[in-house]
Design a protein around this motif. Structure first.
Motif, PDB file in Angstrom:
ATOM      1  N   SER A 127       2.087  -2.148  -6.384  1.00 24.11           N
ATOM      2  CA  SER A 127       1.616  -1.097  -5.481  1.00 24.11           C
ATOM      3  C   SER A 127       1.533  -1.649  -4.056  1.00 24.11           C
ATOM      4  CB  SER A 127       0.240  -0.596  -5.912  1.00 24.11           C
ATOM      5  OG  SER A 127      -0.748  -1.561  -5.584  1.00 24.11           O
ATOM      6  N   PRO A 128       1.594  -0.760  -3.066  1.00 19.91           N
ATOM      7  CA  PRO A 128       1.500  -1.231  -1.674  1.00 19.91           C
ATOM      8  C   PRO A 128       0.233  -2.039  -1.396  1.00 19.91           C
ATOM      9  CG  PRO A 128       2.254   1.032  -1.728  1.00 19.91           C
ATOM     10  CD  PRO A 128       1.875   0.672  -3.140  1.00 19.91           C
ATOM     11  N   SER A 129      -0.849  -1.739  -2.105  1.00 20.50           N
ATOM     12  CA  SER A 129      -2.101  -2.483  -1.888  1.00 20.50           C
ATOM     13  C   SER A 129      -2.078  -3.849  -2.572  1.00 20.50           C
ATOM     14  CB  SER A 129      -3.282  -1.679  -2.436  1.00 20.50           C
ATOM     15  OG  SER A 129      -3.241  -1.654  -3.847  1.00 20.50           O
ATOM     16  N   THR A 130      -1.108  -4.075  -3.432  1.00 23.65           N
ATOM     17  CA  THR A 130      -0.946  -5.289  -4.250  1.00 23.65           C
ATOM     18  C   THR A 130      -2.120  -5.539  -5.211  1.00 23.65           C
ATOM     19  OG1 THR A 130      -1.864  -6.900  -2.681  1.00 23.65           O
ATOM     20  CG2 THR A 130       0.521  -6.404  -2.514  1.00 23.65           C
ATOM     21  N   ASP A 131      -2.965  -4.536  -5.434  1.00 26.14           N
ATOM     22  CA  ASP A 131      -4.076  -4.672  -6.367  1.00 26.14           C
ATOM     23  C   ASP A 131      -3.677  -4.363  -7.802  1.00 26.14           C
ATOM     24  OD1 ASP A 131      -5.760  -5.284  -4.270  1.00 26.14           O
ATOM     25  OD2 ASP A 131      -6.513  -3.242  -4.037  1.00 26.14           O
ATOM     26  N   PHE A 132      -2.558  -3.661  -7.986  1.00 25.82           N
ATOM     27  CA  PHE A 132      -2.131  -3.279  -9.325  1.00 25.82           C
ATOM     28  C   PHE A 132      -0.637  -3.019  -9.340  1.00 25.82           C
ATOM     29  CE2 PHE A 132      -3.861   0.354  -7.020  1.00 25.82           C
ATOM     30  CZ  PHE A 132      -2.834   1.281  -7.097  1.00 25.82           C
ATOM     31  N   ILE A 133      -0.086  -2.948 -10.566  1.00 25.96           N
ATOM     32  CA  ILE A 133       1.303  -2.528 -10.703  1.00 25.96           C
ATOM     33  C   ILE A 133       1.315  -1.085 -11.178  1.00 25.96           C
ATOM     34  CG2 ILE A 133       2.187  -4.839 -11.152  1.00 25.96           C
ATOM     35  CD1 ILE A 133       2.512  -4.008 -14.135  1.00 25.96           C
ATOM     36  N   ILE A 134       2.371  -0.385 -10.858  1.00 25.17           N
ATOM     37  CA  ILE A 134       2.546   0.993 -11.291  1.00 25.17           C
ATOM     38  C   ILE A 134       3.722   1.006 -12.264  1.00 25.17           C
ATOM     39  CG2 ILE A 134       3.114   3.341 -10.590  1.00 25.17           C
ATOM     40  CD1 ILE A 134       1.960   2.576  -7.796  1.00 25.17           C
ATOM     41  N   ILE A 135       3.502   1.556 -13.435  1.00 16.52           N
ATOM     42  CA  ILE A 135       4.560   1.707 -14.438  1.00 16.52           C
ATOM     43  C   ILE A 135       4.905   3.185 -14.494  1.00 16.52           C
ATOM     44  CG2 ILE A 135       5.215   1.419 -16.851  1.00 16.52           C
ATOM     45  CD1 ILE A 135       2.921  -0.671 -17.029  1.00 16.52           C
ATOM     46  N   SER A 136       6.194   3.484 -14.394  1.00 14.16           N
ATOM     47  CA  SER A 136       6.619   4.886 -14.448  1.00 14.16           C
ATOM     48  C   SER A 136       7.898   5.004 -15.265  1.00 14.16           C
ATOM     49  CB  SER A 136       6.820   5.448 -13.040  1.00 14.16           C
ATOM     50  OG  SER A 136       7.759   4.665 -12.334  1.00 14.16           O
TER      51      SER A 136
END
Length: 138
Positions: A127-136
């Protein structure tokens, strides 16, 4: 298991029977199964032949094949999640909303992101915040 194989199991049939009684090419169907060809690459004429062989509409056969294909993709993602130490609750949110996120605070998250991108048809990105990944999906 390839969607064509699952369809054969559902209708208690074999490639040989399809060739012998319905004129379908056993070698062509075998090649599709062995190379794990996507259903999107299947010819309309093949769907029509399956439909005649199984006394269904082409639309019904296509829907079943696509559903089997989607189940296989989900099973592969589930396998990757478990190998990386994550539970299937991730899948539940993904199925409901089309995407889910996982905190980067988990030690295995970077490895999970790589595994998803390399081994499945899902996409995992930071994610842009680098706090998490986004799975889609795709």
């Amino acid at each position: 298991m390839h969607p064509i194989s699952q369809l054969l199991v559902e209708y208690d049939s074999t490639l040989y029977q399809l060739q012998k009684y319905h004129g379908m090419s056993q070698s062509s169907l075998s090649r599709s199964i062995i190379t794990n060809s996507p259903i999107a690459h299947m010819r309309v004429s093949a769907l029509e032949q399956f439909a005649r062989a199984f006394n269904e509409t082409p639309e019904t056969i296509l829907r079943k094949l696509l559903d089997y294909e989607e189940e296989a993709k989900t099973e592969k993602l589930k396998e990757v999640l478990e190998q990386c130490g994550f539970g299937i609750e991730v899948l539940e949110e993904l199925e409901e909303t089309g995407k889910t996120k996982i905190s980067m605070q988990h030690d295995g998250t970077p490895a999970l992101m790589d595994a998803i991108n390399e081994q499945t048809e899902y996409v995992a990105e930071l994610s842009p915040s680098t706090d998490f990944i986004i799975i889609s999906k795709y």
